[in-house]
Design an enzyme around this catalytic site. Structure first.
Site, PDB file in Angstrom:
ATOM      1  CD  GLU A 109     -15.596  -5.631  -4.703  1.00 44.04           C
ATOM      2  OE1 GLU A 109     -14.290  -5.943  -4.584  1.00 44.04           O
ATOM      3  OE2 GLU A 109     -16.291  -6.736  -4.949  1.00 44.04           O
ATOM      4  CD  GLU A 129     -12.809  -4.931  -9.165  1.00 39.24           C
ATOM      5  OE1 GLU A 129     -13.355  -4.057  -9.864  1.00 39.24           O
ATOM      6  OE2 GLU A 129     -13.061  -4.904  -8.088  1.00 39.24           O
TER       7      GLU A 129
HETATM    8  N1  3HC Z   1      -2.333  -5.285  -5.848  1.00 31.60           N
HETATM    9  C1  3HC Z   1      -0.865  -5.769  -5.738  1.00 31.60           C
HETATM   10  N2  3HC Z   1      -0.025  -4.609  -6.118  1.00 31.60           N
HETATM   11  C2  3HC Z   1      -0.552  -3.556  -6.478  1.00 31.60           C
HETATM   12  C3  3HC Z   1      -1.898  -3.046  -6.690  1.00 31.60           C
HETATM   13  C4  3HC Z   1      -2.881  -4.316  -6.260  1.00 31.60           C
HETATM   14  N3  3HC Z   1      -4.207  -4.119  -6.253  1.00 31.60           N
HETATM   15  N4  3HC Z   1      -2.056  -1.720  -7.190  1.00 31.60           N
HETATM   16  C5  3HC Z   1      -0.759  -1.486  -7.384  1.00 31.60           C
HETATM   17  N5  3HC Z   1       0.137  -2.375  -7.039  1.00 31.60           N
HETATM   18  C6  3HC Z   1       1.522  -2.079  -7.116  1.00 31.60           C
HETATM   19  C7  3HC Z   1       2.190  -2.095  -8.422  1.00 31.60           C
HETATM   20  O1  3HC Z   1       2.443  -3.335  -9.120  1.00 31.60           O
HETATM   21  C8  3HC Z   1       3.391  -1.299  -8.246  1.00 31.60           C
HETATM   22  O2  3HC Z   1       4.337  -2.030  -7.616  1.00 31.60           O
HETATM   23  P1  3HC Z   1       5.996  -2.099  -7.983  1.00 31.60           P
HETATM   24  O3  3HC Z   1       6.343  -0.784  -7.459  1.00 31.60           O
HETATM   25  O4  3HC Z   1       6.620  -3.064  -7.401  1.00 31.60           O
HETATM   26  O5  3HC Z   1       6.063  -1.798  -9.460  1.00 31.60           O
HETATM   27  C9  3HC Z   1       3.208  -0.299  -7.052  1.00 31.60           C
HETATM   28  O6  3HC Z   1       1.859  -0.913  -6.226  1.00 31.60           O
HETATM   29  C10 3HC Z   1       2.797   0.935  -6.991  1.00 31.60           C
HETATM   30  O7  3HC Z   1       1.680   1.091  -8.349  1.00 31.60           O
HETATM   31  P2  3HC Z   1       1.812   1.840  -9.381  1.00 31.60           P
HETATM   32  O8  3HC Z   1       3.027   2.138 -10.045  1.00 31.60           O
HETATM   33  O9  3HC Z   1       0.685   1.579 -10.564  1.00 31.60           O
HETATM   34  O10 3HC Z   1       1.273   3.489  -8.667  1.00 31.60           O
HETATM   35  P3  3HC Z   1       0.584   4.691  -9.097  1.00 31.60           P
HETATM   36  O11 3HC Z   1       0.748   5.512  -8.027  1.00 31.60           O
HETATM   37  O12 3HC Z   1       1.047   5.023 -10.526  1.00 31.60           O
HETATM   38  O13 3HC Z   1      -0.955   4.241  -9.377  1.00 31.60           O
HETATM   39  C11 3HC Z   1      -3.016   2.985  -8.868  1.00 31.60           C
HETATM   40  C12 3HC Z   1      -1.809   3.768  -8.123  1.00 31.60           C
HETATM   41  C13 3HC Z   1      -3.916   3.936  -9.301  1.00 31.60           C
HETATM   42  C14 3HC Z   1      -3.679   2.600  -7.379  1.00 31.60           C
HETATM   43  C15 3HC Z   1      -2.676   1.877  -9.508  1.00 31.60           C
HETATM   44  O14 3HC Z   1      -1.302   1.106  -8.878  1.00 31.60           O
HETATM   45  C16 3HC Z   1      -3.986   0.808  -9.751  1.00 31.60           C
HETATM   46  O15 3HC Z   1      -4.678   1.133 -10.616  1.00 31.60           O
HETATM   47  N6  3HC Z   1      -3.794  -0.190  -9.040  1.00 31.60           N
HETATM   48  C17 3HC Z   1      -4.768  -1.362  -9.678  1.00 31.60           C
HETATM   49  C18 3HC Z   1      -6.064  -1.089  -9.147  1.00 31.60           C
HETATM   50  C19 3HC Z   1      -6.870  -2.270  -9.597  1.00 31.60           C
HETATM   51  O16 3HC Z   1      -7.102  -2.850 -10.439  1.00 31.60           O
HETATM   52  N7  3HC Z   1      -7.691  -2.665  -8.337  1.00 31.60           N
HETATM   53  C20 3HC Z   1      -8.394  -3.770  -8.634  1.00 31.60           C
HETATM   54  C21 3HC Z   1      -7.853  -4.970  -7.989  1.00 31.60           C
HETATM   55  S1  3HC Z   1      -8.755  -6.394  -8.433  1.00 31.60           S
HETATM   56  C22 3HC Z   1      -9.872  -6.437  -6.875  1.00 31.60           C
HETATM   57  O17 3HC Z   1      -9.837  -5.714  -6.143  1.00 31.60           O
HETATM   58  C23 3HC Z   1     -10.747  -7.772  -7.099  1.00 31.60           C
HETATM   59  C24 3HC Z   1     -11.799  -7.430  -6.106  1.00 31.60           C
HETATM   60  O18 3HC Z   1     -13.079  -7.181  -6.483  1.00 31.60           O
HETATM   61  C25 3HC Z   1     -11.927  -8.776  -5.186  1.00 31.60           C
END
Ligand code: 3HC
Ligand code: NAI
Length: 707
Positions: A109, A129
């Site tokens: 976004e 999401e």
């Molecule tokens: N917010 C907070 N913490 C997050 C995060 C996020 N969006 N994404 C990842 N983290 C944290 C994880 O909890 C993890 O924390 P930890 O080490 O304390 O356990 C750390 O970051 C590393 O994450 P991963 O172990 O998952 O690392 P990878 O390298 O395997 O993967 C990634 C990276 C592909 C970016 C994966 O973390 C991921 O898919 N993250 C979530 C993506 C997501 O769902 N984004 C949408 C969020 S909601 C949103 O944006 C709403 C908006 O529309 C307003």
């Protein structure tokens, strides 16, 4: 700007670097920092454009998911990102977003609020999401269709799957792919467009399509969601929000999006799915095995037994590029195993999952053998021979002599005592259980069973290895059935009791499928083979307490040769395509057996079926937790979600119990105890938490703090 956002200049271009490790989430301060840097750039006559880029491994993984919990629990009410993104888009000078790693959720976004986007070819972009039970909440459902058209935007917002930068470029979401140095390429790109007028995504409408085209897209999408994502709220909300983009001006569309986002965020589904997101990461954390624990190399593996599980396990390793020596007792068994592997791969090729050349390369990595000669240089051996202490001990003694000192020896046993198996070797510190689930090459769960003497290095190695194998490894203790199968016992016991008390076979399964489980407990029994549990029960019959009710229906069905799908008859009858139908013979038989046993027959409601099966899981889970065989309630949830088809939007059995409220669950279990006796004795931990008004999630936090 602040410690989360750095600003530098490259001649006439401002470079804004987001530096919020580990994934540059848009935590409070990040969007504000970007905006302040853009405001400053607009005031500086020497600067023509800005580049926004992420430090470290990624662009921006989205909004900070931790903030959502604070918002729903009222701890913090964070303002929407939307106005900040509007102000970025209002910049007079062009803002180029430079994407590497991932631009997910709020990350995409943010990128779409820029005027242009460039990306490394390996980057991924998406609106995931819905996987968290929410929808994009910062204009994603409004800007994405304007950039890539309605059909693809619906697919991305309702499906949640990311697309590669290459696909994004072909869709018009990325303006240029940059090989090599992304920052340098982005600065050059920014310079090249600096003199052109800025184009705001929100002002575009040429890709929004006609009303008739859109109506068809939304109808098909809603239909598909209702079929494939049964019971989920967020995908339908995402479609509604994209529909608003096609019907309303941008600002009003954003208001609709915001309303739907908030509804989803405050739903139980979203809370459960956010719990799943963090729990999946939490399970990797083992208090006494810190992440710095050195892992051993696992570059060559041996698998003993090429049956159902051994063959699947061999596929798991070779799919991860790790060569496998596969042993069985004779040529016929080995060939049968290899043929099964080839058939499995052929199906994957037919379904387009793998190419033939990929499969050929994997098969090359499997070396079939009949002796232990090739075991001397493997780093790890996984045993998957018949279930039974005697054959397991023989194999482990043989492995102990055949494998080099230090090589890991793992058993795929589903019930046996790992310490006793380890006792057959001179290296109990190198022995553990790696309990794969069937089909091993498909199921994501790997229970890693810790023996009394298993070393920390061996545990760390297998936990890390599970990730490389595409599995989710959960460490469990050594008790009968470990965590998953130990809980599955009471769950399936209740399913049988219900039929013995008068419920229809199909009614039991339907109630649990309606609850959200991938399959009902009786159909699952037919799939796995009723004889498996029958054999185990016969072996452990001497441990049953006299006078305590035991289910009998499945044993009797097995005595009649009704083993389930493999004999075309079990709880159901099956046609040649393995399609199930109700079998009136089973009803007649069970009614007769129940009458002989003096079990009164009655009408049983779907809610009683669900309570008895699901609370049987919860009660056993609470015992396991208190006894320390699972590290956290969250670990139990992850086991059930990834190994047993529990619905993710309920967060797992323990989270589900928290959601219902432990006092209510405890009270229902007490009622069931009054009606059905000691099998329903409430677990002491459940009783305690219910009386204290606490949850399993709070118990996890307390345990973590104490560790
Ligand atoms: N917010 C907070 N913490 C997050 C995060 C996020 N969006 N994404 C990842 N983290 C944290 C994880 O909890 C993890 O924390 P930890 O080490 O304390 O356990 C750390 O970051 C590393 O994450 P991963 O172990 O998952 O690392 P990878 O390298 O395997 O993967 C990634 C990276 C592909 C970016 C994966 O973390 C991921 O898919 N993250 C979530 C993506 C997501 O769902 N984004 C949408 C969020 S909601 C949103 O944006 C709403 C908006 O529309 C307003
Ligand atoms: P299976 O009967 O399909 O295969 C066993 C294989 O081991 C056969 O090919 C047999 O010839 C071979 N074998 C027996 N003794 C051997 C020896 N000494 N050396 C080499 N090979 C030998 O059994 P399955 O279902 O694959 O089960 C294997 C193990 O996995 C068991 O411990 C079982 O409890 C466990 N398990 C099974 C699951 C399932 O759904 N089938 C799920 C999870 C675990």
């Amino acid at each position: 700007m602040n410690n989360l956002v750095r600003v530098s200049t490259n001649d006439d271009v401002t470079v804004i670097t987001i530096d919020n490790p580990p994934v540059n989430a848009l935590s409070p301060g990040v969007p504000e920092g970007i905006l302040a840097a853009i405001d400053q750039m607009n005031q500086d006559p020497a600067i023509k454009a800005a580049v926004v880029i992420g430090a470290g491994r990624t662009f921006v993984a989205g909004a900070d998911i931790k903030e959502f919990g604070k918002m729903t629990s009222g701890v913090r009410s964070r303002g929407s990102l939307l106005p900040l993104l509007l102000r970025i888009e209002d910049s007079r000078k062009p803002v180029v977003m430079a994407i590497h790693g991932s631009a997910f959720g709020g990350g995409l976004e943010l990128a779409m609020a820029g005027h242009n986007r460039v990306a490394s070819p390996s980057a991924q972009v998406g609106q995931p999401e819905v996987n968290l039970g929410i929808i994009p909440g910062a204009g994603g459902t409004q800007r994405l269709p304007r950039l890539i058209g309605v059909a693809k935007a619906v697919e991305m917002c309702a499906g949640g799957k990311p697309v590669s930068a290459r696909e994004a470029a072909s869709l018009g979401l990325i303006d240029q792919l940059i090989e090599g140095d992304l920052a340098a390429g982005a600065v050059a790109f920014a310079r090249s467009i600096a003199e052109s007028p800025v184009s705001k995504t929100r002002d575009r409408s040429e890709k929004l399509g006609s009303a008739a085209e859109c109506a068809a897209i939304f109808a098909t999408a809603r239909d598909s969601v209702r079929k494939k994502q049964r019971a989920l709220l967020a995908p339908l909300a995402a479609i509604d929000a994209v529909e608003a983009a096609t019907q309303l001006p941008f600002e009003e569309g954003c208001q609709t999006e915001a309303r739907l986002f908030t509804e989803c965020l405050f739903s139980d589904q979203s809370k459960a799915l956010i719990h799943v997101f963090f729990s999946e990461r939490e399970v990797a954390k083992i208090p006494d095995v810190p992440k710095e624990t050195p892992a051993l190399p696992v570059n060559r593996v041996a698998v003993v037994g090429s049956g159902t599980m051994g063959g699947g396990i061999a596929m798991v390793f070779v799919n991860a590029g790790i060569p496998v020596v596969l042993k069985d007792v004779d040529q016929a068994a080995l060939e049968m195993g290899l043929n099964r592997i080839k058939r499995n791969y052929a199906t994957s090729v037919q379904r387009g999952r793998f190419t033939q050349s990929y499969v050929d390369e994997r098969l090359e990595l499997i070396k079939p053998v009949l002796s232990y000669d090739a075991f001397s240089d493997v780093d790890m051996a996984v045993e998957a021979v018949f279930e039974g202490m005697a054959p397991k001990k023989t194999v482990f003694a043989e492995l102990d002599s055949a494998c080099r000192p230090g090589a890991i020896l793992a058993s795929n046993t589903s019930t046996l005592n790992i310490d006793e198996i380890a006792g057959a070797t001179s290296r109990p510190e190198s022995v553990l259980g790696t309990h794969f689930f069937s089909p091993a090459n498909v199921m994501r769960l790997l229970e890693i069973v810790r023996g009394k003497k298993t070393s920390k290095e061996v545990i760390a190695t297998c936990m890390q290895m599970s990730k490389k194998l595409g599995k989710i490894g959960v460490l469990v203790g050594n008790c009968r059935g470990f965590v998953g199968n130990r809980m599955f016992g009471p769950y399936r016991r209740e399913a049988q009791f219900l039929v013995e008390e008068g419920a229809d076979v199909a009614a039991v399964d339907e109630a649990l499928v309606e609850f959200g489980n991938a399959m009902g407990p009786l159909a699952t029994g037919d799939l796995a083979g009723l004889d498996v549990g029958w054999r185990i029960r016969k072996e452990y019959r001497h441990l049953e307490k006299p006078g305590v009710r035991q289910p009998f229906a499945e044993d009797r069905l097995c005595e009649l040769g009704r083993y389930g799908q493999k004999t075309m008859k079990g709880w159901y009858q099956y046609d040649e395509n393995r399609r199930a139908s109700a079998d009136p013979e089973v009803t007649t038989l069970v009614r007769k057996w129940s009458a002989e046993a003096g079990i009164p027959q009655r009408q049983i409601s779907a809610s009683e079926i669900v309570d008895r099966c699901i609370y049987a899981l919860v009660n056993e889970g609470a015992r396991i937790l208190e006894e320390g065989y699972a590290l956290r309630a969250a670990d139990i949830d992850i086991i059930y979600l990834n190994g047993y088809g529990f619905p993710p939007y309920r967060g797992g059995p323990m989270w589900h119990a928290d959601t219902v409220g432990l006092p209510k669950v405890y009270q229902r279990i007490c009622e069931l105890q009054l009606q059905h006796g000691e099998l329903w004795t409430p677990a002491p931990l459940l009783k305690r938490l219910a009386e204290e008004g606490k949850t399993f999630a709070e118990y996890d936090k307390q345990q973590l703090a104490a560790a």
